[in-house]
Design a protein around this motif. Structure first.
Motif, mmCIF file in Angstrom:
data_model
loop_
_atom_site.group_PDB
_atom_site.id
_atom_site.type_symbol
_atom_site.label_atom_id
_atom_site.label_comp_id
_atom_site.label_asym_id
_atom_site.label_seq_id
_atom_site.Cartn_x
_atom_site.Cartn_y
_atom_site.Cartn_z
ATOM 1 N N TYR A 26 0.859 -1.176 0.000
ATOM 2 C CA TYR A 26 0.000 0.000 0.000
ATOM 3 C C TYR A 26 0.897 1.228 0.000
ATOM 4 O O TYR A 26 1.904 1.268 0.707
ATOM 5 C CB TYR A 26 -0.906 0.043 1.230
ATOM 6 N N HIS A 27 0.535 2.230 -0.776
ATOM 7 C CA HIS A 27 1.327 3.447 -0.906
ATOM 8 C C HIS A 27 0.633 4.625 -0.233
ATOM 9 O O HIS A 27 -0.563 4.567 0.056
ATOM 10 C CB HIS A 27 1.545 3.761 -2.393
ATOM 11 N N GLN A 30 -3.049 5.757 -1.033
ATOM 12 C CA GLN A 30 -3.719 4.712 -1.824
ATOM 13 C C GLN A 30 -5.027 4.283 -1.179
ATOM 14 O O GLN A 30 -5.122 4.153 0.038
ATOM 15 C CB GLN A 30 -2.806 3.492 -1.968
ATOM 16 N N GLU A 31 -6.017 4.039 -2.014
ATOM 17 C CA GLU A 31 -7.291 3.516 -1.509
ATOM 18 C C GLU A 31 -7.091 2.071 -1.063
ATOM 19 O O GLU A 31 -6.383 1.302 -1.710
ATOM 20 C CB GLU A 31 -8.369 3.593 -2.589
ATOM 21 N N ILE A 32 -7.703 1.730 0.048
ATOM 22 C CA ILE A 32 -7.641 0.359 0.553
ATOM 23 C C ILE A 32 -9.025 -0.263 0.396
ATOM 24 O O ILE A 32 -10.000 0.440 0.161
ATOM 25 C CB ILE A 32 -7.137 0.317 2.016
ATOM 26 N N PHE A 71 -8.476 5.539 2.651
ATOM 27 C CA PHE A 71 -7.180 5.716 2.003
ATOM 28 C C PHE A 71 -6.072 5.695 3.045
ATOM 29 O O PHE A 71 -6.260 6.177 4.166
ATOM 30 C CB PHE A 71 -7.147 7.063 1.270
ATOM 31 N N SER A 74 -1.413 10.169 3.693
ATOM 32 C CA SER A 74 -0.485 10.769 2.726
ATOM 33 C C SER A 74 0.718 11.371 3.442
ATOM 34 O O SER A 74 1.562 12.006 2.818
ATOM 35 C CB SER A 74 -1.197 11.857 1.914
#
Length: 122
Positions: A26-27, A30-32, A71, A74
């Motif tokens: 996961y970045h 990013q949506e999970i 998400f 960030s």
């Protein structure tokens, strides 16, 4: 995902998502998976996923935007802090195990050095 009997399932789900964030699965931002999707995929009660997501929101690990999904944070600093904490915990557990075997700190350092040197030879 295989669950153990020693800790609550929601906690294991949180740890799994943390590891996926740390290792780059996961970045940042990013949506999970949705709560419903993850519950179905893991075969657990949706309330269990809800609890895990709520705790991750409280940790600022994820952000949920109504109507859009959840998400990963960030915040790069959060990711770095998480990485550092996980690595520190892993080292701490290893050292405590070696101490329980009766090893002194200088012996533990020697063991670590030997392990690292052996890895360079392979």
């Amino acid at each position: 995902m295989e669950f153990n009997q020693r800790e609550p399932i929601y906690s294991q789900i949180i740890n799994d998502i943390k590891i996926k964030f740390i290792n780059g699965t996961y970045h940042l931002g990013q949506e999970i998976p949705s709560r419903r999707e993850l519950a179905k995929r893991l075969g657990v009660n949706p309330n269990t996923i809800q609890r895990a997501y709520k705790e991750m929101e409280d940790m600022n690990l994820i952000v949920t935007v109504r109507g859009q999904g959840s998400f990963m944070t960030s915040d790069q600093e959060m990711l770095e802090s998480l990485r550092e904490n996980v690595l520190f915990d892993a080292v701490s557990q290893s050292i405590e195990m070696l101490r329980s075997f009766g090893k002194e700190d200088n012996e533990i350092l020697d063991i670590i050095k030997k392990y690292l040197e052996r890895g360079k030879l392979q």
